[in-house]
Scaffold this active site. Sequence first.
Site, PDB file in Angstrom:
ATOM      1  N   HIS A  72       0.837  -1.199   0.000  1.00 18.26           N
ATOM      2  CA  HIS A  72       0.000   0.000   0.000  1.00 18.26           C
ATOM      3  C   HIS A  72       0.875   1.254   0.000  1.00 18.26           C
ATOM      4  O   HIS A  72       1.742   1.400   0.855  1.00 18.26           O
ATOM      5  CB  HIS A  72      -0.913   0.019   1.227  1.00 18.26           C
ATOM      6  CG  HIS A  72      -2.105  -0.890   1.093  1.00 18.26           C
ATOM      7  ND1 HIS A  72      -3.269  -0.705   1.778  1.00 18.26           N
ATOM      8  CD2 HIS A  72      -2.297  -1.988   0.311  1.00 18.26           C
ATOM      9  CE1 HIS A  72      -4.141  -1.652   1.432  1.00 18.26           C
ATOM     10  NE2 HIS A  72      -3.563  -2.445   0.561  1.00 18.26           N
ATOM     11  N   TYR A 201      -9.259   5.556   7.496  1.00 21.81           N
ATOM     12  CA  TYR A 201      -9.388   5.901   8.915  1.00 21.81           C
ATOM     13  C   TYR A 201     -10.390   7.058   8.994  1.00 21.81           C
ATOM     14  O   TYR A 201     -10.140   8.110   8.396  1.00 21.81           O
ATOM     15  CB  TYR A 201      -8.045   6.364   9.480  1.00 21.81           C
ATOM     16  CG  TYR A 201      -7.010   5.256   9.630  1.00 21.81           C
ATOM     17  CD1 TYR A 201      -6.861   4.576  10.838  1.00 21.81           C
ATOM     18  CD2 TYR A 201      -6.165   4.913   8.580  1.00 21.81           C
ATOM     19  CE1 TYR A 201      -5.898   3.585  10.996  1.00 21.81           C
ATOM     20  CE2 TYR A 201      -5.197   3.905   8.731  1.00 21.81           C
ATOM     21  CZ  TYR A 201      -5.072   3.247   9.935  1.00 21.81           C
ATOM     22  OH  TYR A 201      -4.121   2.270  10.087  1.00 21.81           O
ATOM     23  N   PRO A 293      -4.389   0.207  18.812  1.00 20.99           N
ATOM     24  CA  PRO A 293      -4.175  -0.322  17.457  1.00 20.99           C
ATOM     25  C   PRO A 293      -4.174   0.716  16.335  1.00 20.99           C
ATOM     26  O   PRO A 293      -3.797   0.386  15.206  1.00 20.99           O
ATOM     27  CB  PRO A 293      -5.342  -1.300  17.271  1.00 20.99           C
ATOM     28  CG  PRO A 293      -6.395  -0.829  18.215  1.00 20.99           C
ATOM     29  CD  PRO A 293      -5.673  -0.222  19.383  1.00 20.99           C
ATOM     30  N   LYS A 297       0.951  -0.477  15.143  1.00 19.86           N
ATOM     31  CA  LYS A 297       2.377  -0.566  15.490  1.00 19.86           C
ATOM     32  C   LYS A 297       2.741  -1.787  16.344  1.00 19.86           C
ATOM     33  O   LYS A 297       3.925  -2.100  16.499  1.00 19.86           O
ATOM     34  CB  LYS A 297       2.821   0.708  16.237  1.00 19.86           C
ATOM     35  CG  LYS A 297       2.831   1.947  15.365  1.00 19.86           C
ATOM     36  CD  LYS A 297       3.902   1.839  14.300  1.00 19.86           C
ATOM     37  CE  LYS A 297       3.849   2.955  13.280  1.00 19.86           C
ATOM     38  NZ  LYS A 297       4.169   2.525  11.928  1.00 19.86           N
ATOM     39  N   TYR A 384       3.931   6.420   9.997  1.00 29.00           N
ATOM     40  CA  TYR A 384       3.061   5.313   9.595  1.00 29.00           C
ATOM     41  C   TYR A 384       3.874   4.208   8.896  1.00 29.00           C
ATOM     42  O   TYR A 384       3.684   3.019   9.180  1.00 29.00           O
ATOM     43  CB  TYR A 384       1.940   5.816   8.672  1.00 29.00           C
ATOM     44  CG  TYR A 384       0.824   4.815   8.520  1.00 29.00           C
ATOM     45  CD1 TYR A 384      -0.284   4.827   9.361  1.00 29.00           C
ATOM     46  CD2 TYR A 384       0.880   3.819   7.537  1.00 29.00           C
ATOM     47  CE1 TYR A 384      -1.293   3.879   9.253  1.00 29.00           C
ATOM     48  CE2 TYR A 384      -0.119   2.873   7.416  1.00 29.00           C
ATOM     49  CZ  TYR A 384      -1.211   2.907   8.278  1.00 29.00           C
ATOM     50  OH  TYR A 384      -2.210   1.971   8.168  1.00 29.00           O
TER      51      TYR A 384
HETATM   52  C1  PHB Z   1      -6.278  -4.333  10.808  1.00 30.81           C
HETATM   53  O1  PHB Z   1      -6.255  -4.618   9.601  1.00 30.81           O
HETATM   54  O2  PHB Z   1      -6.728  -5.111  11.646  1.00 30.81           O
HETATM   55  C2  PHB Z   1      -5.752  -3.004  11.224  1.00 30.81           C
HETATM   56  C3  PHB Z   1      -5.181  -2.188  10.273  1.00 30.81           C
HETATM   57  C4  PHB Z   1      -4.703  -0.940  10.626  1.00 30.81           C
HETATM   58  C5  PHB Z   1      -4.798  -0.530  11.935  1.00 30.81           C
HETATM   59  C6  PHB Z   1      -5.336  -1.364  12.906  1.00 30.81           C
HETATM   60  C7  PHB Z   1      -5.816  -2.607  12.548  1.00 30.81           C
HETATM   61  O3  PHB Z   1      -4.354   0.708  12.259  1.00 30.81           O
END
Ligand code: PHB
Length: 391
Positions: A72, A201, A293, A297, A384
């Site tokens: 990505h 997000y 989450p 990280k 990130y």
């Molecule tokens: C996930 O795919 O479970 C996931 C992806 C990004 C995040 C948290 C969880 O920031």
Amino acid sequence: MRVQVAIIGAGPAGLLLGALLHRAGIAAVIVEQRSADYVLGRIRAGVLEQTTVDLLDAAGVGARMHHEGLLHDGIQLCFGGMRHRIDLKTLSGGKHVMVYGQTEVTRDLMHARDAAGLKTIYEADHVSIHDFESTRPIVRYRRGNKTDEIECDFIAGCDGFHGITRTSVPASAIHAHERVYPFGWLGVLSQTPPVSHELIYSNHERGFALCSMRSMVLSRYYVQCSLDDKAENWSDAAFWDELRRRLDPAAAEALVTGPAIEKSIAPLRSFVAEPMRFGRLFLAGDAAHIVPPTGAKGLNLAASDVGYLSRALAEFYRGSEDGISHYSERCLRRVWKAERFSWWFTSLMHRFPETGVFGQRLQAAELDYLVHSTAASTVLAENYVGLPLEV
Ligand code: PHB
Ligand code: APR
């Protein structure tokens, strides 16, 4: 049994450490309290930094990840009914992230361990550690009616947040720092194509939402929920409706829904235990620190810890104690930066009951600044994709 390193816990930290030590010619055994199937049944995040990809390659387990993982180059931030792309690749000088589930990382590590004939003791009860302030630490455990003992040079505490290694350290020798957030994430895994080719997000007045994926046919979605909520309170239809409300109109329209194959609620926590070394005991991964989450990280920090640890142990067996002396300090410098980033991204994207309208206006201003300022977007992108490992 006598071995150079006893690893407690067969999560990603313990398994990756085992693989890296094997590559370095160091003999290790892993002691895990659960079964392999139980470990594989846990669903966790799935975004790997380049440094984690490099460590998995160094451990010789990268082949399937490179074949099936998704690279990505950007993420999308959604607020005020609109989506804004953060071009991770351009802003970070050419880096990207690999979307590949933690379950698959764990499966690849388990297969490689089996193929190399390396020993993992699953379903070990009453695991305890002793004498790690001496040069002859001991691990004891029970299997069935039998108690066994492992003599070793070092113990690696890779047994997660609820493990026994951190709590075996005298309270006066360890300092814990913790922040608990006033909400959780309700997550759903579904066999549907992801709503977008990049992660979304979303900051919404009803609460945070995240659209993620495991593959082009398996999606992972989350919505912020209250801490006293229960996954059983959510029908599939109620979940999809809530997620749709928290997305921009185009994403809400494009969302493909289906039955949830997994639905669970996870609390959010920031936690750091300092230091991470006590004589011949090293803590690594969730045993030493937890991040919320947001930004994914957790697994990446576990990987960088064991990257430093495997290098330190290889140096030790070549005659230098430098690496093990600096292990804790080196890890914690990186850990605190990831803690800061995860806390910041969590604070920016969620609804906090206590901050009121003033807090919401500040969030809106920061989001607006973030997507329109190259300097601010660069800070997000750089963190990130992951900060570099120290050499
Ligand atoms: C996930 O795919 O479970 C996931 C992806 C990004 C995040 C948290 C969880 O920031
Ligand atoms: N004895 C032996 N094993 C134990 C004990 C014990 N007393 N207590 C816990 N374990 C095992 C758990 O069953 C688990 O398999 O230790 C393992 C720890 O694994 P994780 O919790 O996955 O932690 P870690 O390997 O540090 O992984 C960090 O993965 O778990 C996610 O959110 C976490 O993404 C982060 C990353």
